[in-house]
Scaffold this motif. Sequence first.
Motif, short mmCIF file in Angstrom:
data_model
loop_
_atom_site.label_atom_id
_atom_site.label_comp_id
_atom_site.label_asym_id
_atom_site.label_seq_id
_atom_site.Cartn_x
_atom_site.Cartn_y
_atom_site.Cartn_z
N PRO A 228 -1.93 6.36 22.20
CA PRO A 228 -2.06 5.43 23.34
C PRO A 228 -1.32 5.53 24.46
N VAL A 229 -0.26 6.42 24.60
CA VAL A 229 0.57 6.71 25.64
C VAL A 229 0.98 8.23 25.77
N ALA A 230 1.20 8.53 26.84
CA ALA A 230 1.56 9.94 27.15
C ALA A 230 3.11 10.33 26.66
N PRO A 231 3.58 11.08 26.00
CA PRO A 231 5.01 11.10 26.04
C PRO A 231 5.59 11.73 26.91
N ASP A 232 6.89 11.38 27.32
CA ASP A 232 7.85 11.97 28.18
C ASP A 232 8.19 13.39 27.93
N LEU A 233 8.28 13.67 26.77
CA LEU A 233 8.98 15.07 26.03
C LEU A 233 8.65 15.33 24.98
N SER B 19 5.23 21.50 29.61
CA SER B 19 3.83 21.01 29.32
C SER B 19 3.35 19.98 30.62
N VAL B 20 2.06 20.17 30.76
CA VAL B 20 1.41 19.28 31.77
C VAL B 20 0.16 18.76 31.16
N MET B 21 0.13 17.39 31.23
CA MET B 21 -1.11 16.96 30.61
C MET B 21 -1.43 15.61 31.43
N GLY B 22 -2.82 15.19 31.31
CA GLY B 22 -3.40 14.02 31.89
C GLY B 22 -3.47 12.82 30.93
N ALA B 23 -3.84 12.80 29.63
CA ALA B 23 -3.66 11.72 28.63
C ALA B 23 -3.45 12.43 27.21
N PRO C 118 9.66 19.52 28.28
CA PRO C 118 9.39 18.25 28.91
C PRO C 118 7.69 18.15 29.27
N ASN C 119 7.12 16.98 29.29
CA ASN C 119 5.90 16.75 29.57
C ASN C 119 5.83 16.13 30.93
N ILE C 120 5.06 16.59 32.21
CA ILE C 120 4.66 16.17 33.02
C ILE C 120 3.23 15.49 33.02
N LEU C 121 3.25 14.28 33.44
CA LEU C 121 1.75 13.45 33.50
C LEU C 121 1.14 13.98 34.74
N THR C 122 -0.06 14.25 34.92
CA THR C 122 -0.86 14.56 36.02
C THR C 122 -1.49 13.65 36.59
N SER C 123 -1.99 13.84 37.64
CA SER C 123 -2.90 12.78 38.19
C SER C 123 -3.95 12.40 37.36
N THR C 124 -4.48 11.02 37.03
CA THR C 124 -5.54 10.69 36.32
C THR C 124 -6.86 10.53 36.74
N ALA C 125 -6.91 10.93 38.14
CA ALA C 125 -8.25 11.03 38.80
C ALA C 125 -9.05 12.04 38.40
N ASP C 126 -8.40 13.32 38.37
CA ASP C 126 -8.93 14.47 37.95
C ASP C 126 -7.98 15.43 37.37
#
Length: 121
Positions: free
Chosen positions: A65-70, A56-60, A8-16
């Motif tokens: 062009p898009v962050a995957p969900d997994l 996995s933890v990711m910013g972008a 699984p990929n967790i999208l983090t805060s895009t600010a930092d």
Amino acid sequence: MAVRRIVPNILTSTADPAAAMERSAEFYGLLGLREVMNHGWIMTLASPAHPSVQLSVMGADATAPVAPDLSLEVDDVDAVHAALVESGAEIVHPLQDEEWGVRRFFVRDPDGRVINVLSHR
């Protein structure tokens, strides 16, 4: 075609994203996961006792062009890509070799989730 692992990929805060990934590493470290990969934009944590248990933890995404969900690692990414193209599935990011040692593409599942399908080279 065989699946080797699913992460699984967790999208983090895009600010930092760097600070968010650090906070995630600390939090999931309390749950027993340790950093096993970090490219700056994506970090993978794994269980030392069971290395195939990963998150996995990711910013972008660095090249898509898009962050995957997994992420779904397969033994033959070219065969999976061909089967999905033939089925009419929506390919979100084309099949390509990445500089960090994987060959991958993104596909959208029937519920709209983006799946990163990959094989290590």
